[in-house]
Design an enzyme around this catalytic site. Sequence first.
Site, PDB file in Angstrom:
ATOM      1  N   HIS A  98     -11.820-113.741 -11.433  1.00 58.32           N
ATOM      2  CA  HIS A  98     -10.473-114.466 -12.093  1.00 58.32           C
ATOM      3  C   HIS A  98     -10.835-115.823 -12.876  1.00 58.32           C
ATOM      4  O   HIS A  98     -11.346-116.388 -12.155  1.00 58.32           O
ATOM      5  CB  HIS A  98      -9.350-114.663 -11.135  1.00 58.32           C
TER       6      HIS A  98
ATOM      7  N   ASP B 148      -1.975-106.310 -13.643  1.00 57.44           N
ATOM      8  CA  ASP B 148      -1.982-107.658 -12.915  1.00 57.44           C
ATOM      9  C   ASP B 148      -0.927-107.560 -11.829  1.00 57.44           C
ATOM     10  O   ASP B 148      -0.899-106.458 -11.350  1.00 57.44           O
ATOM     11  CB  ASP B 148      -1.855-108.698 -13.882  1.00 57.44           C
TER      12      ASP B 148
ATOM     13  N   HIS C  96      -8.740-112.074 -17.425  1.00 56.08           N
ATOM     14  CA  HIS C  96      -7.725-113.402 -17.873  1.00 56.08           C
ATOM     15  C   HIS C  96      -8.727-113.933 -19.129  1.00 56.08           C
ATOM     16  O   HIS C  96      -8.300-113.913 -20.165  1.00 56.08           O
ATOM     17  CB  HIS C  96      -7.093-114.103 -17.053  1.00 56.08           C
TER      18      HIS C  96
ATOM     19  N   HIS D 140      -2.684-105.933  -8.570  1.00 55.09           N
ATOM     20  CA  HIS D 140      -2.683-106.492  -7.190  1.00 55.09           C
ATOM     21  C   HIS D 140      -1.816-105.693  -6.308  1.00 55.09           C
ATOM     22  O   HIS D 140      -0.522-106.335  -6.377  1.00 55.09           O
ATOM     23  CB  HIS D 140      -2.147-108.031  -7.299  1.00 55.09           C
TER      24      HIS D 140
END
Length: 360
Positions: free
Chosen positions: A181, A267, A213, A31
């Site tokens: 996600h 992440d 995830h 991100h």
Amino acid sequence: MFSDEHTEIGTEAEKGSPMLLTAGLVDAHIHPDKSSWSDPWMSRRPAETLADLIGNNIKALSEYTHSVEERAFALLSHAHRNGTLAMRAHVDVGTEVGLANVEGVRAAAERIPTLDVQIVSFPQFGMLTNPGTVDLMAASLTAGADIVGGIDPIGLEHDLHGHLDAVFGMAQAASRDVDIHLHDGGEEGLAEIREIAARTVAAGMQGHVTIPHAFALCDSSLPSLRETLDAVADARIWIATCALGPDPVPDLALLESHGVQIAAGSDGVRDSWSPFGTGSMVDRAHLLGYRTGAITDADLERCWRIATASGARMLGIPDISSDVTATSPTRLEFDVPTIAQLVVDRPAPTRVVRHGHDIH
């Protein structure tokens, strides 16, 4: 050496030399728009739930010193010098930020021509629950985003079928991949994963859907786990794991025994969610090994493969191959004798080469 599709993941530069050649690293989940990289130190607020973390994210929007482009460029450049040659960037889209983050990350990526950056249009603040976001996500696909994202259809959006209708509908209309996600755990999380798998097959999108995830897949006590793993494998869905702090990590051997494809990512990197993260996928391979209890050389080599060649296959980057030689135009070089020791010691690469160009 551990083999990946009949190719070695690391070779010596020349006979008798300690220099190790490997495939390039791939960050399959990052991100960069959220990162405070290049900004002054950010003191994080406490958070106990996903809603708390998202709320802190919104509060931080006005606190950054540098623009999205400058922060993303600083992080991407640092990761690139440390061996990351491709990444999938999840970038916030919503009424809170419009398309500004997508435009900023795309501008940053274009300043680094030897780094492949795929941008996911990510509805961090909700999609159906945040009116106007669906239209913004559709617009983002012509403003720099490549992939349609989603987030917790039940846990955050409270509408499994409505959320997936919107995500898959948008992706099919624009001929784009999907990356959802999924933090939701338990049997409910597994049911969501099976529904995503069913829709993937129905849409003929096998190999074009990723679930980052996927915490429900990390709980070996769940009765429908193995059934779900088989559904994921049949749909050729990619699972992206990040080996973060207290977050669950999958049993890599179990997933691979069912034929599930796995990639790894950073992440968040020093964002409002967490002060941690280095932007180095060498470090992430180490953390993946540590969190999954890697002991043998084969265990450690699997972590490296997941952080390199597997990620390249997920992103569809053919030049990032585990079949490297001293003349390969895309490769990493490390002053360490073996992949296993590389994963444990975490050295920076002595040389990063992409398309025949040295990265400095």
